[in-house]
Design an enzyme around this catalytic site. Structure first.
Site, short mmCIF file in Angstrom:
data_model
loop_
_atom_site.label_atom_id
_atom_site.label_comp_id
_atom_site.label_asym_id
_atom_site.label_seq_id
_atom_site.Cartn_x
_atom_site.Cartn_y
_atom_site.Cartn_z
N SER A 80 -10.22 -6.28 10.10
CA SER A 80 -11.44 -5.66 9.61
C SER A 80 -12.18 -6.72 8.81
O SER A 80 -11.62 -7.30 7.88
CB SER A 80 -11.12 -4.45 8.74
OG SER A 80 -12.28 -3.72 8.45
N GLU A 131 -6.46 -1.03 15.51
CA GLU A 131 -7.07 -2.00 14.60
C GLU A 131 -6.09 -3.11 14.23
O GLU A 131 -4.94 -2.85 13.88
CB GLU A 131 -7.53 -1.30 13.32
CG GLU A 131 -8.16 -2.23 12.30
CD GLU A 131 -8.28 -1.61 10.92
OE1 GLU A 131 -8.29 -2.36 9.93
OE2 GLU A 131 -8.34 -0.36 10.82
N ARG A 181 0.85 -1.19 0.00
CA ARG A 181 0.00 0.00 0.00
C ARG A 181 0.88 1.24 0.00
O ARG A 181 1.88 1.30 0.72
CB ARG A 181 -0.93 0.01 1.22
CG ARG A 181 -1.93 -1.14 1.18
CD ARG A 181 -2.90 -1.12 2.31
NE ARG A 181 -3.72 -2.34 2.30
CZ ARG A 181 -4.59 -2.67 3.25
NH1 ARG A 181 -4.78 -1.86 4.28
NH2 ARG A 181 -5.28 -3.80 3.16
N ARG A 238 0.90 -6.35 12.52
CA ARG A 238 0.22 -5.75 13.66
C ARG A 238 0.04 -6.76 14.80
O ARG A 238 0.05 -6.39 15.98
CB ARG A 238 -1.12 -5.15 13.24
CG ARG A 238 -0.95 -3.94 12.33
CD ARG A 238 -2.21 -3.13 12.18
NE ARG A 238 -1.93 -1.88 11.48
CZ ARG A 238 -2.67 -0.80 11.55
NH1 ARG A 238 -3.76 -0.79 12.30
NH2 ARG A 238 -2.34 0.30 10.89
N ARG A 267 2.22 1.09 10.18
CA ARG A 267 1.77 1.55 8.87
C ARG A 267 2.94 1.44 7.90
O ARG A 267 3.76 2.33 7.79
CB ARG A 267 1.27 2.99 8.96
CG ARG A 267 0.35 3.41 7.83
CD ARG A 267 -0.19 4.80 8.08
NE ARG A 267 -1.11 4.83 9.20
CZ ARG A 267 -2.40 4.52 9.12
NH1 ARG A 267 -2.93 4.15 7.98
NH2 ARG A 267 -3.18 4.59 10.20
#
Length: 426
Positions: A355, A352, A265, A393, A280
């Protein structure tokens, strides 16, 4: 993609759904394009009918040795007009589809109102938050202090030197721990949760990205190669697109797929956010879950998928909570989303880690993915996707929750078989 017939049937309801996401009404402008397109098609059909009649008349006149020049001139003129109308109808069709393609999915009625993450609703919280006898450190503090051959085991300096910001090189025990996490998660979903293990390409074509609603909306958040292929932002793309263009037999449903893959990403718009550590990154690993099912079963499948993700955290003994995302925080392609947040004691914050979304038939319409219920006509499938979990994560959550006062990290019992029996890193 949206059903244009549903928009025609209830334009006010369509605009009301957009308003829940904070968007302006669009029904009137889209229906005007649609009306103009249908008018062009109707005119085209009328002129085709006239041209067919002219062809017959010209044939009769020619057989009788008469003068058909005027009718032939009309036919030529009609052909030019028809080409113009056909081009106009096609252009309007493309414009209508383009307008629909950038509109988000319609939200489930249970999605709470709210403009941003502050309105998300905590469904439940699980696991005891550890009461440390010392001030817990963040994962990057722990990882940079651990050494392997004279280098930090969590080496951001080398990652940046090789690739730039938002890259990391993992070494030694931490690298092994990340590998163990990915294998543990994939094994759990395959052996206990009934997902089929899949190894996917990480380069996909434009139709696969479009079909899974990543294009055109999120083009700036993904990487594209010089030959027009895209690095996957998540294995959701190849897993879901594996049924693109197919008519699946109802007996095959539900299809449940899982893959451990690299993800990429660009993190466009994330400047200044989470600049320290691994939260991130441009490149990371994730275990993805995808389900393809019937409309009648998709809500139950959503609950099931979310429980599969929760089970990972429970086995790793990481405190977590489930959130139902509000309208303003629900992703573009989702009708309803649950987020799982892990407690990070180093940050003293919930972050988070998964999801899980039900996209209903939103992706299926873009992909033209259908199933045949018995002898009936094909129906669009429903597709769901969820992180099971984001590996990097989860590594952060393990390190921070299982850290010791001396800077070492205890390996959770569930991971020790994947670590060759190693019980502590330090």
């Amino acid at each position: 993609m949206h059903d244009l017939r549903a928009l025609r049937a209830d334009p006010a309801g369509f605009d009301a759904d957009l308003a829940r996401r904070g968007l302006e009404p669009v029904s009137a402008s889209i229906l005007a394009l649609d009306e103009e397109r249908r008018a062009a098609q109707t005119a085209l059909q009328e002129k085709q009918t006239r041209r067919n009649a002219l062809s017959k008349e010209i044939g009769v006149i020619r057989r009788n040795k008469g003068d058909s020049a005027a009718l032939e001139a009309e036919a030529v003129a009609l052909r030019a007009e028809m080409e113009g109308l056909d081009a106009r109808a096609q252009a309007l069709d493309v414009e209508t589809r383009d307008r629909l393609a950038v509109l988000p999915n319609r939200l489930d009625a249970s999605v709470p109102a709210g403009a941003d993450e502050t309105a998300n609703v905590v469904v439940h919280e699980r696991g005891a938050v550890r009461n440390f006898a010392f001030t817990p450190k963040q994962h990057f503090e722990l990882g940079e202090a651990m050494q392997q051959d004279g280098y930090a085991q969590m080496d951001f300096a080398t990652g940046a030197r090789l690739s730039g910001a938002r890259f990391v090189m993992l070494r030694g025990g931490i690298a092994r721990l990340e590998r163990a996490l990915g294998q543990f998660m994939l094994d759990l979903h395959v052996t206990e949760h009934g997902y089929s293990e899949t190894h996917v390409p990480v380069l996909v074509n434009e139709p696969a990205m479009y079909g899974t609603d990543k294009l055109p909306k999120f083009a700036d958040q993904s990487f594209v190669t010089t030959d027009g292929r895209w690095l996957v932002p998540t294995a959701e793309v190849p897993l879901t697109a594996s049924v693109m263009g197919e008519i699946v037999d109802a007996a095959q449903l539900p299809i449940r797929l899982s893959a451990l893959s690299l993800c990429f990403r660009s993190e466009a718009g994330a400047s200044g956010r989470d600049v320290r550590g691994m939260l991130r990154q441009h490149q990371f690993e994730k275990v993805e879950m995808v389900s393809v099912t019937t409309p009648e079963e998709s809500d139950a499948e959503h609950e099931r998928m979310t429980r599969c993700a929760e089970r990972v955290l429970e086995l790793l003994e990481i405190p977590y909570r489930r959130l139902l995302l509000c309208a303003g925080d629900t992703g573009f392609g989702a009708a309803k989303t649950y987020d799982l947040e892990a407690w990070l004691p180093g940050q003293q914050a919930w972050r988070e880690i998964s999801s899980c979304s039900n996209t209903r038939d939103f992706q299926a319409r873009r992909m033209n993915a259908r199933y045949r219920p018995g002898e009936g006509a094909p129906v669009f499938v429903h597709t769901l996707n969820g992180s099971g979990l984001a590996v990097g994560r989860t590594l952060i959550a393990v390190m921070e929750n299982w850290q010791e006062e001396d800077g070492s990290v205890t390996v959770p019992p569930a991971l020790r078989p994947y670590m060759g029996g190693v019980e502590r890193l330090g």
